[in-house]
Design an enzyme around this catalytic site. Sequence first.
Site, PDB file in Angstrom:
ATOM      1  CG  ASP A   1      -2.274   0.495   1.020  1.00  0.00           C
ATOM      2  OD1 ASP A   1      -2.397   1.618   0.503  1.00  0.00           O
ATOM      3  OD2 ASP A   1      -3.236  -0.216   1.369  1.00  0.00           O
TER       4      ASP A   1
ATOM      5  CG  ASP B   1      -4.626   5.714   0.982  1.00  0.00           C
ATOM      6  OD1 ASP B   1      -5.553   4.922   1.164  1.00  0.00           O
ATOM      7  OD2 ASP B   1      -4.512   6.796   1.609  1.00  0.00           O
TER       8      ASP B   1
ATOM      9  CD  GLU C   1      -8.880   4.776  -1.502  1.00  0.00           C
ATOM     10  OE1 GLU C   1      -9.770   4.465  -0.712  1.00  0.00           O
ATOM     11  OE2 GLU C   1      -7.954   5.543  -1.201  1.00  0.00           O
TER      12      GLU C   1
ATOM     13  CG  HIS D   1      -8.966  -1.344   4.353  1.00  0.00           C
ATOM     14  ND1 HIS D   1      -8.834  -1.364   2.979  1.00  0.00           N
ATOM     15  CD2 HIS D   1      -8.547  -0.125   4.743  1.00  0.00           C
ATOM     16  CE1 HIS D   1      -8.352  -0.218   2.574  1.00  0.00           C
ATOM     17  NE2 HIS D   1      -8.158   0.565   3.618  1.00  0.00           N
ATOM     18  CG  ASP D   2     -11.309   2.118   3.422  1.00  0.00           C
ATOM     19  OD1 ASP D   2     -10.830   2.087   4.569  1.00  0.00           O
ATOM     20  OD2 ASP D   2     -10.712   2.590   2.436  1.00  0.00           O
TER      21      ASP D   2
HETATM   22  O1  ISL Z   1     -12.891   9.881  -1.067  1.00  0.00           O
HETATM   23  C1  ISL Z   1     -13.646   9.076  -0.643  1.00  0.00           C
HETATM   24  C2  ISL Z   1     -14.837   8.791  -1.456  1.00  0.00           C
HETATM   25  O2  ISL Z   1     -14.819   9.585  -2.603  1.00  0.00           O
HETATM   26  C3  ISL Z   1     -13.359   8.388   0.647  1.00  0.00           C
HETATM   27  O3  ISL Z   1     -14.127   7.269   0.789  1.00  0.00           O
HETATM   28  C4  ISL Z   1     -11.875   8.095   0.706  1.00  0.00           C
HETATM   29  O4  ISL Z   1     -11.471   7.656  -0.535  1.00  0.00           O
HETATM   30  C5  ISL Z   1     -11.463   7.010   1.605  1.00  0.00           C
HETATM   31  O5  ISL Z   1     -11.837   7.301   2.909  1.00  0.00           O
HETATM   32  C6  ISL Z   1      -9.944   6.902   1.517  1.00  0.00           C
HETATM   33  O6  ISL Z   1      -9.524   5.692   2.022  1.00  0.00           O
HETATM   34  C7  ISL Z   1      -8.136   5.458   2.092  1.00  0.00           C
HETATM   35  O7  ISL Z   1      -7.444   6.515   2.706  1.00  0.00           O
HETATM   36  C8  ISL Z   1      -7.760   6.758   4.072  1.00  0.00           C
HETATM   37  C9  ISL Z   1      -7.757   5.473   4.917  1.00  0.00           C
HETATM   38  O8  ISL Z   1      -8.366   5.717   6.156  1.00  0.00           O
HETATM   39  C10 ISL Z   1      -8.475   4.347   4.235  1.00  0.00           C
HETATM   40  O9  ISL Z   1      -8.378   3.163   5.000  1.00  0.00           O
HETATM   41  C11 ISL Z   1      -7.874   4.205   2.883  1.00  0.00           C
HETATM   42  O10 ISL Z   1      -8.342   3.085   2.177  1.00  0.00           O
HETATM   43  C12 ISL Z   1      -6.728   7.714   4.574  1.00  0.00           C
HETATM   44  O11 ISL Z   1      -5.450   7.242   4.280  1.00  0.00           O
END
Ligand code: ISL
Length: 561
Positions: A106, A208, A262, A337-338
């Site tokens: 990651d 990320d 992502e 995980h989200d």
């Molecule tokens: O931007 C979003 C939707 O358009 C959010 O959902 C965002 O993308 C998301 O929260 C980001 O996630 C990633 O970065 C975060 C971390 O907490 C997450 O676990 C990770 O997957 C901050 O690093």
Amino acid sequence: MERASPDGNAKKWWKEAVVYQIYPRSFKDSNGDGVGDLKGITSKLDYVKSLGVDVVWLNPVFTSPNDDNGYDISDYRGIMREFGTMQDFDALLQGMHDRGLKLVMDLVVNHSSDEHEWFQQSRRSRDNPYRNYYHWWPAEKGKPHPRRSFFDVNGDAWKLDGPTNSYYLHYFSQKQPDLNWENPRLREEIFSMMRFWFDKGVDGFRMDVIPFISKDTTFPEMPAEYKEDWGRFYANGPHVHQYLREMNEAVLSKYDVMTVAEGAGVTAADALDYVDAGRRELNMLYHFEGVSLGYLPDSLKVPDPKGYKLVEFKEIYSKWDGVFATRGWGSIYLGNHDQPRMATRWGNDTPQWRDLSAKMLTTFLLTMRATPYYYAGDELCMTNIKFDNIEDYRDIESINWYQQVKNKGGDLQAFLEAQKISARDNGRTPFQWDQTAKAGFTTGTPWLEVNPNYTTINAAAQDGGPDSCLNYFRKLVTLRKANPVLIYGEYVLLDKENPTVYAYTRELAGRKMLVLLNFKDTTAAVNTGFDLSKAKVIFGNYPTPSPAGKLQPYEAVIYEL
Ligand code: ISL
Ligand code: CA
């Protein structure tokens, strides 16, 4: 902007791969401290191999004070103390390569931890050499135009820092200051760090919130059109594609590795700008449109009491298939995980329908034209834990949002009810290995409670069962990998207004498969236009598939036409 000739059919190992995502904190604890670790994962590599998957995506394992479970990195070249040592990491990588598994790590470079040496330096004085590694705004100029923070209790992405009387930017928590990619020195630091991991043999990066890296450093007012959609504003920084091209040229192009963004804030209209091969940026991107369906607008992920509409679900996934039909390549997921557990969120987690509905969803993920990203535990049909109390949660998102609702005098009970469906910790409970105490995850006290249903839902119980969720996943992975039509074949949606059934064909070089998925707990009819009495059933989640065109509740069936 330049677009290459069609590359969608070019064969690549990462298009044919099934990716298995491991959340290290929750997979296997080797030393009884209640936190999963690298040695724990290494001890389970034979299990991972037994799934038939090709690639493991590991969430961040770098040195971190864990404000956001490793998404706040204080040393990009070190291993988090709780997870082990660099020797443990090397052993894990070796163990994976010995088994023919690839490792994707990651890359969290939109922000670092505030405990990173760069930030410690940066906040010290306005002329510190690291000052421009972050985004600062001198307080005497007044408060900059608002930026929203995803996790901040007040939703404010600017934090005033005493020592230099300046605000710094943090799209996520206050302990996650945004790195300044407009600074070429910062970019070179990141590229050199990436080379460090690739030189060790790592096979790729999941990136990320990478669309957020570039910012207009004059920080103008956010245009009104983005007010409800600030993720999309963040993804539209002025130089994001320039920086990704630089990264590709300086690092990615030198190695045989895979990359997946992502794709926060990225729409179907922008997606190819990231992954069209001719643009020499990234390989894949995962979108949020699918997993955002069914939440009330502008809410803290409050599920619509009416549920989600399958017709809209089909529209979204069909649209995204179309984006990559001739260029680039897609990815697909329902859990990570989200996200909450897919069985609860997209299927039906009651004992009667849990396994059938989760197997149906697994069938969807493994028969689409996109690289599947499959989240550890979903192969067991794990479900949401549905905590009653805020004290049970460990996730900064749930905890800060709770505080936010409380400060506004909102309905806390309603918030907690919604979290039972949508909270991220639902997908982070420990992996359920067997029916011994704490599901065999740890001999100590787990950092997050184990789902009490582990006594029936666990890997040991399912390993030998021919009809188990686990073996269903294994067989389907084998089927996909043995049939290029399921990987590269053209996708055509059928019976698109059908509110209950998702039906589509996949076709390649004279072979054609038909996938029928019943998303509801009632029997259903589907109109495919094919004479199914002559078609051959090759896979399904019921012992005996229903007669042609009729589907049992949550039935999944794959025909060869
Ligand atoms: O931007 C979003 C939707 O358009 C959010 O959902 C965002 O993308 C998301 O929260 C980001 O996630 C990633 O970065 C975060 C971390 O907490 C997450 O676990 C990770 O997957 C901050 O690093
Ligand atoms: Ca441990």
